[in-house]
Scaffold this motif. Structure first.
Motif, PDB file in Angstrom:
ATOM      1  N   GLN A 170       0.813  -1.224   0.000  1.00  0.00           N
ATOM      2  CA  GLN A 170       0.000   0.000   0.000  1.00  0.00           C
ATOM      3  C   GLN A 170       0.850   1.278   0.000  1.00  0.00           C
ATOM      4  O   GLN A 170       0.326   2.370  -0.045  1.00  0.00           O
ATOM      5  N   ILE A 171       2.183   1.101   0.116  1.00  0.00           N
ATOM      6  CA  ILE A 171       3.046   2.275   0.280  1.00  0.00           C
ATOM      7  C   ILE A 171       3.641   2.687  -1.068  1.00  0.00           C
ATOM      8  O   ILE A 171       4.225   1.862  -1.779  1.00  0.00           O
ATOM      9  N   GLY A 172       3.495   3.974  -1.381  1.00  0.00           N
ATOM     10  CA  GLY A 172       4.080   4.476  -2.632  1.00  0.00           C
ATOM     11  C   GLY A 172       5.531   4.887  -2.447  1.00  0.00           C
ATOM     12  O   GLY A 172       6.364   4.687  -3.329  1.00  0.00           O
ATOM     13  N   ARG A 173       5.829   5.503  -1.286  1.00  0.00           N
ATOM     14  CA  ARG A 173       7.213   5.954  -1.030  1.00  0.00           C
ATOM     15  C   ARG A 173       7.573   5.561   0.409  1.00  0.00           C
ATOM     16  O   ARG A 173       6.974   6.066   1.364  1.00  0.00           O
ATOM     17  N   PHE A 174       8.546   4.689   0.540  1.00  0.00           N
ATOM     18  CA  PHE A 174       8.918   4.139   1.852  1.00  0.00           C
ATOM     19  C   PHE A 174      10.336   4.638   2.176  1.00  0.00           C
ATOM     20  O   PHE A 174      11.313   4.220   1.558  1.00  0.00           O
ATOM     21  N   VAL A 175      10.392   5.575   3.136  1.00  0.00           N
ATOM     22  CA  VAL A 175      11.677   6.187   3.489  1.00  0.00           C
ATOM     23  C   VAL A 175      12.100   5.697   4.875  1.00  0.00           C
ATOM     24  O   VAL A 175      11.281   5.604   5.792  1.00  0.00           O
TER      25      VAL A 175
ATOM     26  N   LEU B  42      13.165  -0.567   1.642  1.00  0.00           N
ATOM     27  CA  LEU B  42      13.042   0.893   1.525  1.00  0.00           C
ATOM     28  C   LEU B  42      13.192   1.380   0.088  1.00  0.00           C
ATOM     29  O   LEU B  42      13.930   0.795  -0.704  1.00  0.00           O
ATOM     30  N   ASP B  43      12.530   2.529  -0.207  1.00  0.00           N
ATOM     31  CA  ASP B  43      12.784   3.217  -1.467  1.00  0.00           C
ATOM     32  C   ASP B  43      13.946   4.196  -1.306  1.00  0.00           C
ATOM     33  O   ASP B  43      14.671   4.481  -2.249  1.00  0.00           O
ATOM     34  N   GLU B  44      14.050   4.781  -0.091  1.00  0.00           N
ATOM     35  CA  GLU B  44      15.107   5.774   0.178  1.00  0.00           C
ATOM     36  C   GLU B  44      15.570   5.624   1.610  1.00  0.00           C
ATOM     37  O   GLU B  44      14.780   5.239   2.482  1.00  0.00           O
ATOM     38  N   PHE B  45      16.843   6.000   1.827  1.00  0.00           N
ATOM     39  CA  PHE B  45      17.363   6.038   3.198  1.00  0.00           C
ATOM     40  C   PHE B  45      18.061   7.379   3.414  1.00  0.00           C
ATOM     41  O   PHE B  45      18.764   7.874   2.530  1.00  0.00           O
ATOM     42  N   ALA B  46      17.870   7.972   4.596  1.00  0.00           N
ATOM     43  CA  ALA B  46      18.547   9.233   4.926  1.00  0.00           C
ATOM     44  C   ALA B  46      19.279   9.070   6.253  1.00  0.00           C
ATOM     45  O   ALA B  46      18.696   8.588   7.229  1.00  0.00           O
TER      46      ALA B  46
END
Ligand SMILES: C[S@@+](CC[C@H](N)C(=O)[O-])C[C@H]1O[C@@H](n2cnc3c(N)ncnc32)[C@H](O)[C@@H]1O
Length: 255
Positions: A73-78, A93-97
């Motif tokens: 259900q997640i479009g952007r997983f940070v 994850l899509d992105e990691f910070a």
């Protein structure tokens, strides 16, 4: 000034009789995330217009995330953490910070996320109130926050926090899976009342705080620590304000 009869105390977390219901942290977090997803969906449906993909943040993500179960259900997983992960460690994850949640106010633009999860991180924060303000700002109007953290009102947690620093690390390693999992415990805001007030002060609404017995599960890797955990869970079972783990849910105001 708050009249003393209205002052928030931990006792209001202790009903006269407890139901005997003893869910796990995973179950309570899942319920909170289900309700967060439903609330966010409701807010979006109410607004109409073009649908954006759901954006979520795991704040202090470590290696595992309860949000992974919602991946479809997640479009952007940070994910964000003070420590960068080894390459390939976070495939969900899509992105990691790499950020310090207590200091990096501008890590994300305001109103970026629909849901933020912060799982067993608040106990490590040097400035939880500041971190909560950041999380609140990064949530979209009507967005939801779910937190799990340790409760310093539990006698074992209190004893640990009173232990001299030089003995704390070896003790912590005993109950943690790996040294990488053992971060210094600060516990600046770690009781049900303090969490609730800090969330309200950070601008959250609909704050709900509950507690769960979690030591036996958390310390279950070795028999000796598991038994200790079972004893710890039994000690606090009938006094919810002292159970080892706090789960908090809160909403960013809808407008
Ligand atoms: C006990 S681990 C929990 C990891 C994961 N959330 C979980 O539930 O398994 C605590 C995590 O919080 C991170 N952390 C601690 N203080 C932080 C801070 N100020 N900013 C960002 N991350 C932090 C640690 O690096 C660590 O990954």
């Amino acid at each position: 000034m708050i009249a003393s009869s209205l002052k928030p105390t931990s006792r209001r977390f202790d009903p006269a009789s407890t139901s005997g219901d003893d869910p796990s942290v995973a179950q309570v977090v899942r319920r909170a995330l289900d309700s967060a997803s439903a609330a966010v969906e409701g807010t979006r449906a109410g607004r109409g217009g073009k649908r954006r993909p759901t954006a979520v943040l795991d704040a202090g993500c470590g290696r595992v995330s309860a949000l992974t179960g919602y991946r479809a259900q997640i479009g952007r997983f940070v994910g964000a953490d003070i420590h960068p992960p080894p390459p390939g460690a976070l495939p969900h994850l899509d992105e990691f910070a790499t950020i310090d949640l207590c200091t990096d106010a501008d890590a994300f633009p305001p109103a970026t996320f629909d849901i933020i999860l912060s799982s067993f991180t608040v106990e490590h924060f040097a400035d939880p109130s500041r971190a909560f303000r950041h999380l609140r700002r990064w949530l979209r109007p009507g967005g939801r926050l779910v937190i799990s953290t340790v409760n310093r009102r539990h006698p074992f947690v209190r004893a640990y926090l009173a232990t001299p620093e030089r003995w704390r690390r070896p003790l912590q390693r005993l109950v943690k899976a790996s040294a990488a999992d053992a971060h210094p415990l600060v516990g600046a805001c770690n009781d049900p009342v303090a969490i609730e007030s800090a969330l309200r002060a950070a601008g959250f609404t609909d704050v709900r705080v509950t507690t769960v017995s979690h030591l036996a599960r958390a310390w279950g890797r070795r028999r000796v620590t598991r038994v200790l955990g079972l004893v710890g869970d039994m000690i606090a079972r009938q006094t919810p304000s002292r159970r080892s783990t706090i789960i908090a849910e809160a909403a960013a105001p809808a407008s």
